[in-house]
Design a protein around this motif. Structure first.
Motif, PDB file in Angstrom:
ATOM      1  N   LEU A 150       0.897  -1.116   0.163  1.00  0.00           N
ATOM      2  CA  LEU A 150      -0.165  -0.130  -0.141  1.00  0.00           C
ATOM      3  C   LEU A 150       0.863   1.206   0.143  1.00  0.00           C
ATOM      4  CD1 LEU A 150      -2.798  -0.938   2.583  1.00  0.00           C
ATOM      5  CD2 LEU A 150      -2.876  -0.414  -0.015  1.00  0.00           C
ATOM      6  N   SER A 151       2.136   1.068   0.505  1.00  0.00           N
ATOM      7  CA  SER A 151       2.886   2.049   0.376  1.00  0.00           C
ATOM      8  C   SER A 151       4.347   1.776  -0.142  1.00  0.00           C
ATOM      9  CB  SER A 151       3.230   2.616   1.681  1.00  0.00           C
ATOM     10  OG  SER A 151       3.959   3.903   1.951  1.00  0.00           O
ATOM     11  N   SER A 152       5.124   2.637  -0.917  1.00  0.00           N
ATOM     12  CA  SER A 152       6.247   2.377  -1.269  1.00  0.00           C
ATOM     13  C   SER A 152       7.410   2.560  -0.781  1.00  0.00           C
ATOM     14  CB  SER A 152       6.401   2.609  -2.716  1.00  0.00           C
ATOM     15  OG  SER A 152       6.141   4.042  -2.870  1.00  0.00           O
TER      16      SER A 152
ATOM     17  N   LYS B 142      -8.486   1.149   9.886  1.00  0.00           N
ATOM     18  CA  LYS B 142      -9.589   1.505   9.570  1.00  0.00           C
ATOM     19  C   LYS B 142     -10.369   0.283   8.933  1.00  0.00           C
ATOM     20  CE  LYS B 142      -8.107   6.316   8.319  1.00  0.00           C
ATOM     21  NZ  LYS B 142      -7.675   7.195   7.340  1.00  0.00           N
TER      22      LYS B 142
ATOM     23  N   LEU C  15     -12.965  -8.614  -6.764  1.00  0.00           N
ATOM     24  CA  LEU C  15     -11.636  -8.097  -7.276  1.00  0.00           C
ATOM     25  C   LEU C  15     -10.674  -8.914  -7.267  1.00  0.00           C
ATOM     26  CD1 LEU C  15     -11.836  -4.401  -5.493  1.00  0.00           C
ATOM     27  CD2 LEU C  15     -12.810  -4.957  -7.809  1.00  0.00           C
ATOM     28  N   PHE C  16     -10.625  -9.977  -6.455  1.00  0.00           N
ATOM     29  CA  PHE C  16      -9.484 -11.007  -6.439  1.00  0.00           C
ATOM     30  C   PHE C  16      -9.895 -11.974  -7.508  1.00  0.00           C
ATOM     31  CE2 PHE C  16      -8.754  -9.295  -2.344  1.00  0.00           C
ATOM     32  CZ  PHE C  16      -7.361  -9.331  -2.262  1.00  0.00           C
TER      33      PHE C  16
ATOM     34  N   THR D 113       0.611   5.326  -3.703  1.00  0.00           N
ATOM     35  CA  THR D 113       1.463   4.621  -2.978  1.00  0.00           C
ATOM     36  C   THR D 113       2.646   5.182  -2.187  1.00  0.00           C
ATOM     37  OG1 THR D 113       2.888   3.866  -4.823  1.00  0.00           O
ATOM     38  CG2 THR D 113       1.220   2.496  -4.448  1.00  0.00           C
TER      39      THR D 113
ATOM     40  N   ILE E 207     -11.970  -1.703   6.389  1.00  0.00           N
ATOM     41  CA  ILE E 207     -12.186  -1.817   5.173  1.00  0.00           C
ATOM     42  C   ILE E 207     -13.664  -2.322   4.729  1.00  0.00           C
ATOM     43  CG2 ILE E 207     -11.620  -2.427   2.846  1.00  0.00           C
ATOM     44  CD1 ILE E 207      -8.710  -2.669   3.871  1.00  0.00           C
TER      45      ILE E 207
ATOM     46  N   GLU F  87     -13.280   7.688   0.057  1.00  0.00           N
ATOM     47  CA  GLU F  87     -12.621   6.177   0.237  1.00  0.00           C
ATOM     48  C   GLU F  87     -11.239   5.981   0.780  1.00  0.00           C
ATOM     49  OE1 GLU F  87     -13.380   3.003  -1.546  1.00  0.00           O
ATOM     50  OE2 GLU F  87     -15.300   3.650  -2.866  1.00  0.00           O
ATOM     51  N   LYS F  88     -10.521   6.971   0.519  1.00  0.00           N
ATOM     52  CA  LYS F  88      -9.184   7.178   1.214  1.00  0.00           C
ATOM     53  C   LYS F  88      -9.535   7.426   2.561  1.00  0.00           C
ATOM     54  CE  LYS F  88      -6.609   9.740  -2.132  1.00  0.00           C
ATOM     55  NZ  LYS F  88      -5.378  10.855  -2.144  1.00  0.00           N
ATOM     56  N   GLU F  89     -10.228   8.392   3.103  1.00  0.00           N
ATOM     57  CA  GLU F  89     -10.528   8.505   4.334  1.00  0.00           C
ATOM     58  C   GLU F  89     -11.209   7.455   5.141  1.00  0.00           C
ATOM     59  OE1 GLU F  89     -12.056  12.835   3.664  1.00  0.00           O
ATOM     60  OE2 GLU F  89     -12.295  12.601   5.878  1.00  0.00           O
ATOM     61  N   ILE F  90     -12.093   6.771   4.463  1.00  0.00           N
ATOM     62  CA  ILE F  90     -12.693   5.897   5.485  1.00  0.00           C
ATOM     63  C   ILE F  90     -11.848   4.705   5.450  1.00  0.00           C
ATOM     64  CG2 ILE F  90     -15.035   6.526   5.315  1.00  0.00           C
ATOM     65  CD1 ILE F  90     -15.822   4.538   3.479  1.00  0.00           C
ATOM     66  N   GLY F  91     -10.961   4.552   4.456  1.00  0.00           N
ATOM     67  CA  GLY F  91      -9.966   3.223   4.474  1.00  0.00           C
ATOM     68  C   GLY F  91     -10.402   2.416   3.367  1.00  0.00           C
ATOM     69  N   THR F  92     -11.541   2.323   2.638  1.00  0.00           N
ATOM     70  CA  THR F  92     -11.811   1.341   1.866  1.00  0.00           C
ATOM     71  C   THR F  92     -10.803   1.425   0.664  1.00  0.00           C
ATOM     72  OG1 THR F  92     -13.543   2.925   1.094  1.00  0.00           O
ATOM     73  CG2 THR F  92     -14.258   1.099   2.476  1.00  0.00           C
TER      74      THR F  92
ATOM     75  N   PHE G 255     -15.523  -7.178  -2.641  1.00  0.00           N
ATOM     76  CA  PHE G 255     -14.154  -7.451  -2.452  1.00  0.00           C
ATOM     77  C   PHE G 255     -13.583  -8.953  -3.113  1.00  0.00           C
ATOM     78  CE2 PHE G 255     -14.411  -4.176   0.696  1.00  0.00           C
ATOM     79  CZ  PHE G 255     -13.847  -3.245   0.027  1.00  0.00           C
TER      80      PHE G 255
ATOM     81  N   ARG H 129       0.159  -9.141  -3.941  1.00  0.00           N
ATOM     82  CA  ARG H 129      -1.222  -8.991  -3.599  1.00  0.00           C
ATOM     83  C   ARG H 129      -2.003 -10.064  -3.551  1.00  0.00           C
ATOM     84  NH1 ARG H 129      -2.355  -4.122  -6.820  1.00  0.00           N
ATOM     85  NH2 ARG H 129      -0.262  -3.317  -7.152  1.00  0.00           N
TER      86      ARG H 129
ATOM     87  N   ASP I 151      -7.878   1.076   0.715  1.00  0.00           N
ATOM     88  CA  ASP I 151      -6.859   0.231   0.886  1.00  0.00           C
ATOM     89  C   ASP I 151      -7.558  -1.204   0.351  1.00  0.00           C
ATOM     90  OD1 ASP I 151      -5.242   2.070   1.907  1.00  0.00           O
ATOM     91  OD2 ASP I 151      -5.509   1.583   4.067  1.00  0.00           O
ATOM     92  N   GLY I 152      -8.630  -1.483   0.684  1.00  0.00           N
ATOM     93  CA  GLY I 152      -9.088  -2.850   0.284  1.00  0.00           C
ATOM     94  C   GLY I 152      -9.054  -3.000  -1.359  1.00  0.00           C
ATOM     95  N   MET I 153      -9.237  -1.829  -2.047  1.00  0.00           N
ATOM     96  CA  MET I 153      -9.218  -2.081  -3.552  1.00  0.00           C
ATOM     97  C   MET I 153      -7.832  -2.005  -3.915  1.00  0.00           C
ATOM     98  SD  MET I 153     -12.071   0.320  -5.139  1.00  0.00           S
ATOM     99  CE  MET I 153     -12.373   1.521  -4.148  1.00  0.00           C
ATOM    100  N   MET I 154      -6.809  -1.048  -3.189  1.00  0.00           N
ATOM    101  CA  MET I 154      -5.403  -1.021  -3.466  1.00  0.00           C
ATOM    102  C   MET I 154      -4.893  -2.399  -3.365  1.00  0.00           C
ATOM    103  SD  MET I 154      -4.919   1.964  -4.694  1.00  0.00           S
ATOM    104  CE  MET I 154      -3.157   2.246  -4.441  1.00  0.00           C
ATOM    105  N   VAL I 155      -5.276  -3.118  -2.351  1.00  0.00           N
ATOM    106  CA  VAL I 155      -4.679  -4.324  -1.953  1.00  0.00           C
ATOM    107  C   VAL I 155      -5.082  -5.773  -3.068  1.00  0.00           C
ATOM    108  CG1 VAL I 155      -5.912  -5.510  -0.177  1.00  0.00           C
ATOM    109  CG2 VAL I 155      -3.368  -5.279   0.076  1.00  0.00           C
ATOM    110  N   ALA I 156      -5.993  -5.422  -3.470  1.00  0.00           N
ATOM    111  CA  ALA I 156      -6.460  -6.521  -4.486  1.00  0.00           C
ATOM    112  C   ALA I 156      -5.783  -6.413  -5.821  1.00  0.00           C
ATOM    113  CB  ALA I 156      -7.993  -6.379  -4.853  1.00  0.00           C
TER     114      ALA I 156
END
Lengths: 353, 399
Positions: free
Chosen positions: A69-71, A101, A120-121, B398, A103, B229-234, A117, A92, B236-241
């Motif tokens: 999530l972060s580089s 937070k 998406l996988f 990122t 998700i 979505e950034k604020e509530i954190g969701t 979700f 991933r 991340d859920g998409m970014m990690v897929a």
């Protein structure tokens, strides 16, 4: 724990040394602030690995980097044979993250959230349907699957949050403060669940926490993180030996008229390693050597301190942390008691959000 | 990761967004109410069918001192004004004794304007000179003042023409009515539009509002949705897929576009049904133009999203950009009437071209060749912005 509804990824991705996660010289800077300072460590396959430290120590940043999530500014990490920078998509596919937070979309139902979700996988629809039902059953939310998660209690939401991370049956699960804000009952449930997952599925789990209980009860090995560095890394038992093994002792003192002057004079004693104030009357002191008891008592008496009680304690992880870093694991923001060399107002709390 | 999975993930995300929206009842109601209000406002406040100015409180000051003892000329003039007014109901006429009183009353806001007949009126008329009529207006209200000026001027011209006709006939009785008019006013002006029927302000403003609403909803909706979505954190859920991160932007854009188009359709239905706007051009071309407009705005929205840390900042950045666009893009006010430096600014705003093209198609029934310039500019603008936006977005995601 989960029925094998897809081929559970069992092929061994681990490197020769048997480590699932290999972190190499990882560094992350936000401007001038160094959130993660050149750290390296290995996490073995099937291990529950804890990152313990106060808020702002860099735990979450480490987790965010490892979960792509972060580089990183410098260095890298290999997860299951894949580089997190060069091959992030592969990484991933095999990880799950339970972030601090939650998700989830409040206006969607539990089932709809999981479905979104899961899609998406790229999980096939029939497999996904079955898996969602199983996971909901596992955390006893089947009854509520068609209710919008906005109406859930925090404990229920956290359960949804955790099973969401399990949709792709990850080999590595990252949990960021999974018991934060939960009542004791829910905390126990989540801990049990994590343990079960690790034991029955062999999932490698990396968990960050500032709660000693979590670290003590869950983790096979614990890395103590402070100021972006790993200051100690071992099993809970061995970490405690750092204190009890040598001639180090943990003392708890109740002083009726506790004033800062007394604390200062105790701190000044040569055989005292660390002092922390627990409340208005109690001090926790880590000392070494035979003379320690006498010296402490003398110092208190010299400042006209009145000792009500004195105890010799079993060392906890908290003491280990205190011993190593010289300060307590405590949220630096809500800390009321001023203490000499604390980083109370150190500005940026490295969060990449 | 092929284009197919990119597309299917985007669709999934768009679908999720719309699903969420459909659960938000109040949000849905507002989605319909907002354009409705907008339409009602511009539809009813602005003059929609010719001139609707009526019942303006206006006073007459007759200061005519007469020619000898005769004030026939000014009396005839006053009668003429009253007669025309009783037919049209333009003014509520009252009499005021002198100019100072008239000024006072205008200052107090009792009157919108006045007609002053100067003291030498009859004298000029009788001695064969041009007589002056003074129109006094309330400068604090330029719109009304302009309306009064034009209305009264045309009334007086009409009266003047009638008088002149009479004079011509008196000079030579052989000349009949229509000939005398030709002598007095040799040219007759007739106005005709490209398409049949009269166009009104609403015809002018409806295409602009349509373009504005659709594009604004994308431009504000996109940063709001992503930063939320950034604020509530969701996020991340998409970014990690294991999906292409491009599909997150694409999905969000699709969702917001669908929302914007829905609003656009509501506006169009209202414009046609309630306000009698007729769409001259091809309705598919109108929809296509709206989509193209959205495309040209997406990049801008994404850039803002990338820079804004939270929803509040994103909204503020949007507002800052939105206001100049609303007023400088010729949505409410023709660009040609702006000062040159403002015209130059309006030339760099994509909304200018979108609303211009839409107006040509909707009002004039233009086809693709007629709006080719607008189309090219919109496509180029959109492509350039997206080329800037995508790398910026990837990088900031990122951090």
């Amino acid at each position: 724990m989960l029925s094998d509804s897809t081929t559970l990824v069992s092929s061994d991705y681990t490197t020769e040394s048997g480590s699932m996660i290999k972190v190499e010289n990882l560094t992350k800077k936000f401007g001038d602030f160094v959130a993660v300072d050149d750290i390296s460590f290995d996490v073995r396959k099937g291990e529950i690995f804890g990152l313990l430290g106060p808020n702002g120590a860099g735990k979450s940043t480490i987790l965010r980097i490892l979960s792509t999530l972060s580089s990183p500014t410098k260095g890298t990490a290999i997860i299951g044979g894949h580089d997190i920078v060069k091959n992030d998509t592969e990484v991933r596919k095999m990880i799950g993250i339970v972030s601090e937070k939650m998700i989830m979309y409040n206006r969607l139902t539990a089932k709809e959230n999981l479905w979104f979700f899961g899609c998406l996988f790229g999980i096939p629809k029939d497999v996904l349907t079955k898996r969602i039902d199983e996971l909901l059953e596992l955390v006893q939310l089947t009854k509520w699957k068609d209710a919008q998660v906005g109406t859930f209690s925090t404990g229920m939401r956290q359960r949804v949050n955790v099973i969401r991370a399990l949709l792709n049956m990850p080999q590595v699960l990252f949990l960021d403060e999974p018991t934060l804000g939960l009542d004791p009952q829910s905390s126990v449930e989540i801990r049990e669940f994590i343990k079960k997952l690790n034991k029955e599925n062999g999932t490698t789990i990396m968990i960050t926490t500032h709660m000693m209980v979590d670290a003590d009860l869950l983790c096979d090995r614990i890395a103590i993180v402070d100021h972006g560095k790993i200051v100690a890394l071992d099993t809970s038992k061995n970490l405690k030996k750092l204190i009890s093994g040598a001639d180090t002792t943990v003392l708890k003192l109740e002083i009726a008229n506790l004033v800062p002057k007394i604390i200062d004079s105790i701190r000044a004693i040569e055989c005292v390693d660390a002092v922390s104030q627990e409340d208005d009357t109690h001090l926790r002191i880590i000392v070494h050597g035979d003379e320690a008891f006498d010296n402490v008592v003398d110092a208190v008496r010299a400042e006209d301190g009145k000792i009500n009680a004195m105890e010799n304690l079993q060392p906890t992880l908290e003491d280990v942390f205190l011993h190593i870093t010289g300060h307590q694991v405590r949220d630096s923001a809500d800390q009321k008691i001023p203490m000499g060399r604390h980083r109370r107002f150190e500005a940026p709390q490295g969060r990449a959000r | 990761m092929g284009a197919k999975s990119l597309f299917s993930h985007s669709m999934r995300i768009a679908q999720k967004d719309l699903h969420e929206l459909s659960r938000n009842r109040l949000g849905l109601v507002m989605l319909i109410v907002m354009p409705l209000f907008m339409m009602l406002m511009v539809g009813f406040i602005y003059p929609s069918s010719g001139t609707t100015v009526s019942n303006l409180p206006i006073a007459l000051v007759n200061e005519d001192s007469g020619y000898g003892n005769y004030t026939v000329a000014s009396q005839a003039f006053v009668m003429g004004v009253q007669q025309i007014n009783s037919q049209t109901g333009l003014m509520v006429l009252s009499n005021v004794s002198n100019v100072n009183d008239l000024k006072d009353m205008i200052q107090r806001g009792d009157l919108d304007g006045g007609i002053i007949i100067p003291s030498n009126f009859s004298a000029c008329v009788m001695s064969g000179q041009q007589a002056t009529i003074i129109i006094m207006t309330d400068q604090s209200n330029p719109q009304i003042s302009t309306a009064i000026q034009s209305v009264l001027t045309s009334i007086f011209n009409q009266m003047g023409t009638m008088l002149a006709q009479l004079h011509v006939q008196m000079l030579n009785p052989a000349i009949n009515g229509s000939n005398s008019l030709a002598i007095v006013q040799p040219y007759k002006v007739q106005t005709e539009g490209v398409v049949a029927g009269n166009s009104n302000y609403f015809d002018f403003v409806a295409p602009g509002i349509l373009a504005m609403t659709v594009m604004m909803s994308v431009m504000t909706g996109l940063p709001a949705a992503i930063s939320m979505e950034k604020e509530i954190g969701t996020m991340d859920g998409m970014m990690v897929a294991p999906i292409n991160r491009l599909s997150i932007i694409l999905g969000k854009t699709l969702g917001q576009t669908a929302r914007g188009l829905l609003q656009g359709l509501i506006i169009m239905a209202l414009a046609v049904g309630l306000f009698g706007v007729s769409i001259q051009g091809n309705i598919l071309l109108v929809l296509g133009l709206l989509l193209l407009g959205v495309f040209s705005f997406v990049g801008l929205g994404v850039v803002i999203t990338s820079f804004a840390k939270d929803q509040e900042t994103a909204m503020m950045m949007m507002m800052t950009l939105m206001f100049p666009m609303m007023f400088l893009s010729g949505v409410f006010f023709p660009i040609q009437l702006m000062p040159w430096y403002m015209q130059d600014i309006s030339k760099v705003l994509p909304l200018t071209y979108a609303s211009d093209a839409l107006r040509r198609v909707m009002v004039l029934g233009a086809g693709v060749p007629a709006i080719a310039n607008d189309l090219i500019i919109l496509i180029v603008f959109g492509a350039v912005m997206i080329a800037i936006a995508v790398p910026v977005f990837r990088k900031t995601m990122t951090r």
